[in-house]
Design a protein around this motif. Structure first.
Motif, short mmCIF file in Angstrom:
data_model
loop_
_atom_site.label_atom_id
_atom_site.label_comp_id
_atom_site.label_asym_id
_atom_site.label_seq_id
_atom_site.Cartn_x
_atom_site.Cartn_y
_atom_site.Cartn_z
N ASP A 108 -4.57 9.85 12.81
CA ASP A 108 -5.40 9.17 13.44
C ASP A 108 -6.36 9.99 14.26
O ASP A 108 -6.01 10.95 14.92
N ARG A 109 -7.81 9.55 14.19
CA ARG A 109 -8.83 10.50 14.84
C ARG A 109 -9.10 11.60 14.23
O ARG A 109 -9.63 12.77 15.01
N LEU A 110 -8.51 12.13 13.28
CA LEU A 110 -8.50 13.63 12.54
C LEU A 110 -9.19 13.26 11.14
O LEU A 110 -8.64 12.56 10.39
N LEU A 111 -9.97 14.33 10.68
CA LEU A 111 -10.36 14.53 9.23
C LEU A 111 -9.32 15.40 8.94
O LEU A 111 -9.32 16.51 9.17
N VAL A 112 -8.45 15.30 7.81
CA VAL A 112 -7.40 16.09 7.22
C VAL A 112 -8.13 16.69 6.14
O VAL A 112 -8.30 15.85 4.90
N LEU A 113 -8.46 17.78 5.89
CA LEU A 113 -8.78 18.61 4.70
C LEU A 113 -7.66 18.81 3.79
O LEU A 113 -6.81 18.97 4.09
N ASP A 114 -8.18 18.77 2.47
CA ASP A 114 -7.29 18.68 1.18
C ASP A 114 -7.94 19.85 0.38
O ASP A 114 -8.10 19.72 -0.75
#
Length: 196
Positions: A108-114
């Motif tokens: 939540d509230r984070l952009l998780v990079l892949d």
């Protein structure tokens, strides 16, 4: 001066190029999931999600990509269902088990990079930094508080870039005996809080 732009997504004509960049960058981690290189590359190319990827182009050619998680999926859809579309059942079981070790979750509230991948011909040209800038702006535009990424112990150059860019360690982990299989042992999870 070469013309450079970054946008969300790629077209089908670019799928093979995008998949090849992703496979090249993460081959060592992904390879244990597949019987051989050709199968792994084919699966990754098919799995690329245009709607979960920022694509950097130089003079109209894909030079780098930055994947991210959104609505339960990352840049490469390597779910059981997706694997079964391109692999026989036994190979899909093997791939699913091997890939489960590498799985990350949205927060939540984070952009998780892949994964950030830059073509070797463009390394040092600022493509990685530009992709990070674009990812941070994408997160800001969506009202997210931070960007999260992971970096393995065998990539000190990337870790230095992330630290210079304001990413701070928030967690660490190790694969233990599985490190030999995946080609790395330790990893660092890093976050960058975004200015409001």
């Amino acid at each position: 001066m070469k013309a450079r732009d970054i946008a969300i997504g790629f077209n089908e004509a670019e799928r093979a190029r995008v998949g090849s960049l992703y496979w090249e960058a993460f081959r060592q981690k992904l390879r244990p999931a597949f019987n051989n290189e050709a199968i792994g590359l084919r699966v990754v190319r098919a799995a690329m999600r245009a709607d979960r990827m920022l694509v950097a182009r130089v003079d109209g050619t894909v030079a780098g990509v930055c994947g991210y998680y959104d609505r339960g999926s990352g840049a490469a859809d390597l779910s059981w269902r997706a694997l079964r579309q391109v692999l026989p059942r036994g190979q899909a079981v093997r791939a699913s088990l091997a890939l489960s070790v590498l799985a990350r979750q949205e927060k939540d509230r984070l952009l998780v990079l892949d994964g950030i991948c830059v073509d070797s011909a463009h390394r040092g040209d600022g493509i990685g930094t530009a992709l990070l800038d674009a990812a941070e702006q994408y997160a800001r535009d969506r009202g997210l508080a931070a960007v999260r990424l992971s970096v393995i112990d065998r990539n000190p150059r990337a870790e230095k870039l992330y630290r210079r860019r304001g990413y701070m360690p928030v967690d660490r982990g190790a694969l233990g005996l599985l490190g030999f299989v995946y080609g790395f042992d330790k990893y660092i999870v890093m976050d960058k809080e975004l200015a409001r």
